[in-house]
Design a protein around this motif. Structure first.
Motif, PDB file in Angstrom:
ATOM      1  N   SER A 197       0.836  -1.198   0.000  1.00 47.51           N
ATOM      2  CA  SER A 197       0.000   0.000   0.000  1.00 47.51           C
ATOM      3  C   SER A 197       0.875   1.254   0.000  1.00 47.51           C
ATOM      4  O   SER A 197       0.547   2.253  -0.648  1.00 47.51           O
ATOM      5  CB  SER A 197      -0.948  -0.003   1.199  1.00 47.51           C
ATOM      6  N   ASN A 198       2.019   1.211   0.690  1.00 52.39           N
ATOM      7  CA  ASN A 198       2.940   2.352   0.680  1.00 52.39           C
ATOM      8  C   ASN A 198       3.526   2.577  -0.710  1.00 52.39           C
ATOM      9  O   ASN A 198       3.674   3.717  -1.151  1.00 52.39           O
ATOM     10  CB  ASN A 198       4.067   2.157   1.694  1.00 52.39           C
ATOM     11  N   VAL A 199       3.857   1.489  -1.399  1.00 54.47           N
ATOM     12  CA  VAL A 199       4.396   1.609  -2.749  1.00 54.47           C
ATOM     13  C   VAL A 199       3.342   2.211  -3.676  1.00 54.47           C
ATOM     14  O   VAL A 199       3.639   3.079  -4.503  1.00 54.47           O
ATOM     15  CB  VAL A 199       4.878   0.237  -3.271  1.00 54.47           C
ATOM     16  N   THR A 200       2.086   1.773  -3.531  1.00 51.28           N
ATOM     17  CA  THR A 200       1.011   2.321  -4.360  1.00 51.28           C
ATOM     18  C   THR A 200       0.811   3.803  -4.074  1.00 51.28           C
ATOM     19  O   THR A 200       0.641   4.607  -5.004  1.00 51.28           O
ATOM     20  CB  THR A 200      -0.288   1.540  -4.107  1.00 51.28           C
ATOM     21  N   GLN A 201       0.834   4.173  -2.806  1.00 52.32           N
ATOM     22  CA  GLN A 201       0.679   5.584  -2.448  1.00 52.32           C
ATOM     23  C   GLN A 201       1.831   6.413  -3.002  1.00 52.32           C
ATOM     24  O   GLN A 201       1.626   7.530  -3.500  1.00 52.32           O
ATOM     25  CB  GLN A 201       0.601   5.744  -0.931  1.00 52.32           C
ATOM     26  N   PHE A 202       3.034   5.882  -2.939  1.00 46.60           N
ATOM     27  CA  PHE A 202       4.190   6.592  -3.458  1.00 46.60           C
ATOM     28  C   PHE A 202       4.067   6.796  -4.971  1.00 46.60           C
ATOM     29  O   PHE A 202       4.349   7.878  -5.491  1.00 46.60           O
ATOM     30  CB  PHE A 202       5.477   5.835  -3.122  1.00 46.60           C
ATOM     31  N   ALA A 203       3.635   5.749  -5.683  1.00 42.95           N
ATOM     32  CA  ALA A 203       3.458   5.863  -7.131  1.00 42.95           C
ATOM     33  C   ALA A 203       2.376   6.897  -7.455  1.00 42.95           C
ATOM     34  O   ALA A 203       2.518   7.669  -8.409  1.00 42.95           O
ATOM     35  CB  ALA A 203       3.105   4.505  -7.726  1.00 42.95           C
ATOM     36  N   TRP A 204       1.305   6.929  -6.659  1.00 43.92           N
ATOM     37  CA  TRP A 204       0.243   7.911  -6.876  1.00 43.92           C
ATOM     38  C   TRP A 204       0.779   9.325  -6.650  1.00 43.92           C
ATOM     39  O   TRP A 204       0.491  10.235  -7.425  1.00 43.92           O
ATOM     40  CB  TRP A 204      -0.932   7.609  -5.964  1.00 43.92           C
ATOM     41  N   MET A 205       1.559   9.521  -5.586  1.00 42.55           N
ATOM     42  CA  MET A 205       2.124  10.845  -5.310  1.00 42.55           C
ATOM     43  C   MET A 205       3.058  11.279  -6.440  1.00 42.55           C
ATOM     44  O   MET A 205       3.072  12.451  -6.834  1.00 42.55           O
ATOM     45  CB  MET A 205       2.868  10.857  -3.977  1.00 42.55           C
ATOM     46  N   GLN A 206       3.841  10.341  -6.972  1.00 44.06           N
ATOM     47  CA  GLN A 206       4.718  10.671  -8.094  1.00 44.06           C
ATOM     48  C   GLN A 206       3.904  11.086  -9.318  1.00 44.06           C
ATOM     49  O   GLN A 206       4.267  12.022 -10.027  1.00 44.06           O
ATOM     50  CB  GLN A 206       5.594   9.478  -8.463  1.00 44.06           C
ATOM     51  N   THR A 207       2.801  10.399  -9.559  1.00 45.73           N
ATOM     52  CA  THR A 207       1.955  10.729 -10.703  1.00 45.73           C
ATOM     53  C   THR A 207       1.357  12.118 -10.548  1.00 45.73           C
ATOM     54  O   THR A 207       1.361  12.924 -11.492  1.00 45.73           O
ATOM     55  CB  THR A 207       0.840   9.679 -10.853  1.00 45.73           C
ATOM     56  N   VAL A 208       0.851  12.425  -9.364  1.00 48.82           N
ATOM     57  CA  VAL A 208       0.268  13.743  -9.117  1.00 48.82           C
ATOM     58  C   VAL A 208       1.327  14.824  -9.266  1.00 48.82           C
ATOM     59  O   VAL A 208       1.081  15.874  -9.877  1.00 48.82           O
ATOM     60  CB  VAL A 208      -0.401  13.788  -7.720  1.00 48.82           C
ATOM     61  N   LEU A 209       2.507  14.584  -8.724  1.00 53.96           N
ATOM     62  CA  LEU A 209       3.600  15.550  -8.846  1.00 53.96           C
ATOM     63  C   LEU A 209       3.980  15.758 -10.311  1.00 53.96           C
ATOM     64  O   LEU A 209       4.197  16.899 -10.747  1.00 53.96           O
ATOM     65  CB  LEU A 209       4.813  15.084  -8.043  1.00 53.96           C
ATOM     66  N   LEU A 210       4.042  14.681 -11.077  1.00 54.82           N
ATOM     67  CA  LEU A 210       4.374  14.792 -12.488  1.00 54.82           C
ATOM     68  C   LEU A 210       3.322  15.625 -13.228  1.00 54.82           C
ATOM     69  O   LEU A 210       3.680  16.485 -14.046  1.00 54.82           O
ATOM     70  CB  LEU A 210       4.492  13.409 -13.126  1.00 54.82           C
ATOM     71  N   VAL A 211       2.062  15.388 -12.950  1.00 51.38           N
ATOM     72  CA  VAL A 211       1.002  16.170 -13.595  1.00 51.38           C
ATOM     73  C   VAL A 211       1.121  17.636 -13.205  1.00 51.38           C
ATOM     74  O   VAL A 211       0.979  18.536 -14.049  1.00 51.38           O
ATOM     75  CB  VAL A 211      -0.390  15.598 -13.237  1.00 51.38           C
ATOM     76  N   PHE A 212       1.382  17.927 -11.938  1.00 48.73           N
ATOM     77  CA  PHE A 212       1.539  19.305 -11.478  1.00 48.73           C
ATOM     78  C   PHE A 212       2.717  19.986 -12.178  1.00 48.73           C
ATOM     79  O   PHE A 212       2.598  21.122 -12.659  1.00 48.73           O
ATOM     80  CB  PHE A 212       1.727  19.327  -9.959  1.00 48.73           C
ATOM     81  N   VAL A 213       3.864  19.312 -12.239  1.00 49.45           N
ATOM     82  CA  VAL A 213       5.050  19.883 -12.888  1.00 49.45           C
ATOM     83  C   VAL A 213       4.773  20.107 -14.365  1.00 49.45           C
ATOM     84  O   VAL A 213       5.151  21.145 -14.940  1.00 49.45           O
ATOM     85  CB  VAL A 213       6.287  18.976 -12.667  1.00 49.45           C
ATOM     86  N   LEU A 214       4.099  19.162 -15.011  1.00 49.83           N
ATOM     87  CA  LEU A 214       3.766  19.323 -16.421  1.00 49.83           C
ATOM     88  C   LEU A 214       2.844  20.523 -16.636  1.00 49.83           C
ATOM     89  O   LEU A 214       3.051  21.308 -17.569  1.00 49.83           O
ATOM     90  CB  LEU A 214       3.114  18.042 -16.953  1.00 49.83           C
ATOM     91  N   ALA A 215       1.851  20.710 -15.763  1.00 58.13           N
ATOM     92  CA  ALA A 215       0.946  21.854 -15.875  1.00 58.13           C
ATOM     93  C   ALA A 215       1.711  23.165 -15.687  1.00 58.13           C
ATOM     94  O   ALA A 215       1.495  24.137 -16.430  1.00 58.13           O
ATOM     95  CB  ALA A 215      -0.181  21.733 -14.851  1.00 58.13           C
ATOM     96  N   VAL A 216       2.618  23.203 -14.728  1.00 57.18           N
ATOM     97  CA  VAL A 216       3.410  24.413 -14.496  1.00 57.18           C
ATOM     98  C   VAL A 216       4.293  24.719 -15.707  1.00 57.18           C
ATOM     99  O   VAL A 216       4.393  25.871 -16.136  1.00 57.18           O
ATOM    100  CB  VAL A 216       4.257  24.270 -13.211  1.00 57.18           C
ATOM    101  N   LEU A 217       4.916  23.708 -16.272  1.00 60.50           N
ATOM    102  CA  LEU A 217       5.765  23.931 -17.447  1.00 60.50           C
ATOM    103  C   LEU A 217       4.948  24.422 -18.636  1.00 60.50           C
ATOM    104  O   LEU A 217       5.386  25.308 -19.379  1.00 60.50           O
ATOM    105  CB  LEU A 217       6.518  22.649 -17.812  1.00 60.50           C
ATOM    106  N   LEU A 218       3.768  23.864 -18.839  1.00 59.74           N
ATOM    107  CA  LEU A 218       2.923  24.324 -19.941  1.00 59.74           C
ATOM    108  C   LEU A 218       2.456  25.764 -19.720  1.00 59.74           C
ATOM    109  O   LEU A 218       2.417  26.557 -20.666  1.00 59.74           O
ATOM    110  CB  LEU A 218       1.738  23.382 -20.127  1.00 59.74           C
ATOM    111  N   LEU A 219       2.101  26.107 -18.479  1.00 59.64           N
ATOM    112  CA  LEU A 219       1.722  27.487 -18.182  1.00 59.64           C
ATOM    113  C   LEU A 219       2.896  28.439 -18.407  1.00 59.64           C
ATOM    114  O   LEU A 219       2.735  29.530 -18.953  1.00 59.64           O
ATOM    115  CB  LEU A 219       1.198  27.613 -16.754  1.00 59.64           C
ATOM    116  N   ASN A 220       4.066  28.014 -17.999  1.00 55.33           N
ATOM    117  CA  ASN A 220       5.262  28.826 -18.202  1.00 55.33           C
ATOM    118  C   ASN A 220       5.525  29.028 -19.697  1.00 55.33           C
ATOM    119  O   ASN A 220       5.841  30.133 -20.142  1.00 55.33           O
ATOM    120  CB  ASN A 220       6.466  28.169 -17.522  1.00 55.33           C
TER     121      ASN A 220
END
Length: 125
Positions: free
Chosen positions: A87-110
């Motif tokens: 469950s910790n590994v799944t949560q970590f993968a989910w957090m990485q996915t959310v972070l990746l989406v956030f970084v991608l959105a910031v880069l596109l806005l930039n």
């Protein structure tokens, strides 16, 4: 990687290979001992031992695999993981996915802001 780290890594790999070779030697000794025990038992109890067919016996003598034989390798480990590990590994993968989406959105806005700044003056004139 600097030279010291490479040497350290090579030494660790050599020690690991030595450990693996000693483990293989131990397994070989145990297997040979078990084979000797089984052969002794087969000689002392000939009525209870099934005699293989002639083709199978020939294949065993030549160390060949009989036709249609399918081998399955099973790997078992003695290392137990805690119950919450997956469950910790799944949560970590989910957090990485959310972070990746956030970084991608910031880069596109930039990118959008930079494009607007570059072309807004030219559009106005």
């Amino acid at each position: 990687m600097d030279e010291g780290a490479a040497v350290s890594l090579a030494l660790d790999a050599a020690q690991t290979l030595k450990g693996v070779s000693s483990d293989v030697a131990q397994i070989k000794e145990v297997s040979l001992e078990q084979l000797r025990i089984l052969q002794d038992w087969a000689l002392s109890h000939p009525a209870e031992v099934e005699q293989p067919a002639e083709e199978e016996a020939q294949a065993l003598v030549l160390d060949e695999e009989p036709e249609g034989a399918e081998w399955v390798t099973t790997l078992q480990t003695t290392v137990d993981v805690p119950p919450e590990f997956f469950s910790n590994v799944t949560q970590f993968a989910w957090m990485q996915t959310v972070l990746l989406v956030f970084v991608l959105a910031v880069l596109l806005l930039n990118l959008g802001v930079n494009l607007w700044k570059c072309f807004s003056d030219k559009w106005r004139s």
